[in-house]
Enzyme design. Structure first.
Site, PDB file in Angstrom:
ATOM      1  N   HIS A 241      44.827  -0.073 -27.675  1.00  0.00           N
ATOM      2  CA  HIS A 241      45.108  -1.188 -26.771  1.00  0.00           C
ATOM      3  C   HIS A 241      46.208  -0.897 -25.734  1.00  0.00           C
ATOM      4  O   HIS A 241      45.956  -0.847 -24.532  1.00  0.00           O
ATOM      5  CB  HIS A 241      45.516  -2.417 -27.583  1.00  0.00           C
ATOM      6  CG  HIS A 241      44.520  -2.837 -28.614  1.00  0.00           C
ATOM      7  ND1 HIS A 241      43.314  -3.433 -28.303  1.00  0.00           N
ATOM      8  CD2 HIS A 241      44.551  -2.748 -29.967  1.00  0.00           C
ATOM      9  CE1 HIS A 241      42.649  -3.708 -29.405  1.00  0.00           C
ATOM     10  NE2 HIS A 241      43.377  -3.298 -30.435  1.00  0.00           N
ATOM     11  N   ASP A 242      47.436  -0.774 -26.212  1.00  0.00           N
ATOM     12  CA  ASP A 242      48.591  -0.834 -25.312  1.00  0.00           C
ATOM     13  C   ASP A 242      48.702   0.285 -24.284  1.00  0.00           C
ATOM     14  O   ASP A 242      49.202   0.047 -23.183  1.00  0.00           O
ATOM     15  CB  ASP A 242      49.877  -0.910 -26.142  1.00  0.00           C
ATOM     16  CG  ASP A 242      49.986  -2.211 -26.910  1.00  0.00           C
ATOM     17  OD1 ASP A 242      49.513  -3.242 -26.394  1.00  0.00           O
ATOM     18  OD2 ASP A 242      50.539  -2.212 -28.021  1.00  0.00           O
TER      19      ASP A 242
END
Length: 311
Positions: A241-242
């Protein structure tokens, strides 16, 4: 000139990879500081992990600040089931020698945005938005000084990963997300619709492992981290994700999306934290965010692998 950024984060293995990607790209990004927030794990661990990551990258000069230890309302939700009790399970790092800064993370955000030239600092948020919302509420004069806020959070077609309707970062502090989404500054949102296409497949993970010491650590982290999502979704790899936030700043052409209105549900227990994106333009609500929906996953992993190889 490198773009000036502040990373607001709750590390978390995927946060760790995002931080490493930023620190491996000094020609593109100048990291003014890292503010830790409670999210994936409690604040004491997120602020500890941020310093461990900086030292792994050979950047003990980066200042790390502890911010808010709970959401604006309600009890803190954490995600040890995904990240392990340390937040960085899968590879052990030594205790950091670099100190935690004495200043509160919210005060650092306020002080830095007041001191830097207007419209030059980008906020990169990898966790709940509590620190940023608190800073904006406490010091409204800084809001107009922000260049852009790039957010990992929310979802549209993918809906939720931590409740049926909400993504984790937004669900942990929906009131804070609502404040930030309404702030009037340029927003770019990397939702689950993007991050669920960036999968940690065995060949991609193997290429990272082959990089050497940092690659071995990242391999250990991601091998542990993806086991939860592999069991949950049954995909060929877990989503990363990040790091999409940092990859967007480095190569925005990897991502596609639309400028739409996005609002956060803060009233309904059933859909609390849902990001309601007017993807098809069916309302007259003002457009407030570049909401991404597509990504070149191969290009993303090529960028990530090349940059991690520098460390």
């Amino acid at each position: 000139m490198p773009r000036k950024i502040i990373i607001d984060t709750d590390p978390g293995q995927d946060d760790a990879v995002a931080i490493l990607l930023a620190l491996a790209s000094p020609e593109d990004l100048e990291v003014l500081g890292i503010t830790a927030v409670a999210g994936n794990i409690p604040l004491a661990l997120t602020s500890l992990n941020a310093r461990k990551i900086c030292e792994l990258a050979g950047r003990p000069d980066i200042r790390v600040f502890a911010g808010c230890d709970r959401p604006l309302k309600g009890e803190l939700k954490t995600a040890e089931a995904v990240h392990g009790q340390s937040g960085l399970d899968g590879a052990e790092l030594p205790e950091p020698a670099m100190p935690l800064q004495e200043m509160h993370g919210v005060d650092f955000l306020i002080e830095t945005l007041r001191a830097e030239p207007e419209d030059t600092v980008t906020l990169c948020t990898l966790g709940p938005l509590t620190n940023v919302a608190t800073a904006f509420t406490r010091a409204p004069d800084i809001v107009g000084r922000v260049r852009e806020i790039v957010i990992m959070g929310g979802a549209y077609f993918e809906v939720g990963n931590w409740s049926p309707a909400a993504e984790f970062n937004i669900l942990v502090d929906p009131q804070a997300a609502d404040i930030v989404f309404r702030c009037g500054r340029p927003l770019t949102i990397l939702p689950l619709d993007v991050t669920h296409k960036v999968l940690i497949t065995p060949p991609r993970l193997g290429a990272i492992r082959a990089l050497g010491t940092v690659g071995e650590v990242v391999h250990g982290w991601l091998d542990f981290y993806e086991r939860f999502d592999l069991g949950k979704y049954g995909w060929e790899g877990g989503p990363l994700h990040d790091p999409c936030v940092i990859a967007y700043l480095l190569k925005p052409e990897l991502f596609t999306g639309r400028h739409v209105n996005v609002e956060v549900e803060t009233g309904s227990p059933l859909t609390m934290g849902m990001t309601v994106a007017d993807w098809w333009g069916v309302t007259d609500r003002e457009k407030n965010a570049q909401f991404m929906g597509g990504v070149d996953a191969d290009g993303f992993f090529a960028l990530l692998t090349e940059r991690l190889g520098r460390l």
